[in-house]
Design an enzyme around this catalytic site. Structure first.
Site, PDB file in Angstrom:
ATOM      1  CG  MET A  44     -40.127 -35.728  19.055  1.00  0.00           C
ATOM      2  SD  MET A  44     -40.809 -35.260  17.442  1.00  0.00           S
ATOM      3  CE  MET A  44     -41.275 -33.555  17.746  1.00  0.00           C
ATOM      4  N   PRO A  45     -40.918 -39.564  20.767  1.00  0.00           N
ATOM      5  CG  PRO A  45     -42.813 -40.811  21.358  1.00  0.00           C
ATOM      6  CD  PRO A  45     -41.577 -40.845  20.497  1.00  0.00           C
ATOM      7  CB  ILE A  46     -40.288 -36.461  25.704  1.00  0.00           C
ATOM      8  CG1 ILE A  46     -39.059 -36.212  24.825  1.00  0.00           C
ATOM      9  CG2 ILE A  46     -39.909 -36.397  27.187  1.00  0.00           C
ATOM     10  CD1 ILE A  46     -38.548 -34.783  24.871  1.00  0.00           C
ATOM     11  CB  THR A  56     -36.934 -39.720  26.068  1.00  0.00           C
ATOM     12  OG1 THR A  56     -35.882 -39.611  25.112  1.00  0.00           O
ATOM     13  CG2 THR A  56     -36.402 -39.346  27.440  1.00  0.00           C
ATOM     14  CE  LYS A 113     -43.267 -31.708  27.571  1.00  0.00           C
ATOM     15  NZ  LYS A 113     -44.373 -30.759  27.459  1.00  0.00           N
TER      16      LYS A 113
END
Lengths: 72, 72, 72, 72, 72, 72
Positions: free
Chosen positions: B1-3, B40, C7
């Protein structure tokens, strides 16, 4: 429903994909209470120049090639 | 997290991608209060025949080629 | 174009989101060679019961609450 | 990597989600040749008014409520 | 197949969603050469604090509320 | 806004894509109350080895080739 999308590095064989699809479809039916015929699985495959973690492209971290590092 | 997923036209170099990844990962760490190693970044690259706005494929709007128009 | 989707765990403030949007939009314009007005940023926020890593829901790993662990 | 996203109807319990996460993470490790700690699983849950098949919202097809039909 | 995902601002009615689903499902059948029963449509609805363009959250650009500006 | 993503099997022509884009953009403007110039449409195209339903890759179900079965 449900729709399961798997984002991963390129390099798996058709046999690996089919095995994975088979087993997670069964698992979805068992655990999430759906019928197997309603489960869709999609693979999104990535080159290492299009995936990065910790501020670095995996191409630069792992070099050329695919899916050999256990982190992809 | 986060992506963080970046959908864009094909045609950026590895140097552009690495620079972008580096800077937005730092920005995420600074502003969103996460560790850099947990960020990521994924690039989804598109041909112009697969992207449209205002009812028109970018292939028809911009012609063949990549990322030269500042709108992609 | 481009479309950037983030996200992450719920819990960021509007100020954090606005700051992040501002800076990654500038970075996209600078590094990816696009106009700022063509950059879209979308946040997908998640409860800890809907995010898992290493085989465990973050709800069970981190407990109730949001975004305090630096891993989300 | 990999990142597995599951889009489904609302209504599963935390126990169902945890069980599913555990088993597909193991399956990914076994079949796709990755380490379990690199597998991320995300659930995107939907109300029936936001999911449609065969030209009809599931709200109109199945009525109010969640995940009782085996097709979601 | 196909799976059509619509990301948009919150605020449409069930009638609007059903009408849209109906018509794009027919259009997919007609133009993309698929059967209507194989078309899935999913709506992802967003608050204005989670959508930004040109470096600015739509909450700050349009104020509180939903879907009144023709740009969402 | 809105952003409409279409995941489908490879094999549609540019003419089919343009026709579909044109008509769903008009439909979005009409039904969802947005301006046509704000509608983005993206196609994600898949090989049959990357799409599965009912626990089986479409490559194994339909054989080599594209989009001939009305289910893709």
């Amino acid at each position: 429903m449900p729709i399961i999308t798997v984002k991963m590095a390129k390099g798996r064989t058709i046999e690996q994909k089919q095995k994975f699809v088979e087993n997670i479809t069964k698992e979805a039916a068992r655990t999430l209470n759906v019928k197997e015929e309603w489960v869709t699985v999609i693979f999104d495959e990535y080159d290492r120049e299009n995936w990065a973690s910790n501020g670095q492209l995996h191409l630069l971290k792992f070099g050329q090639g695919f899916g050999k590092k256990g982190a992809e």
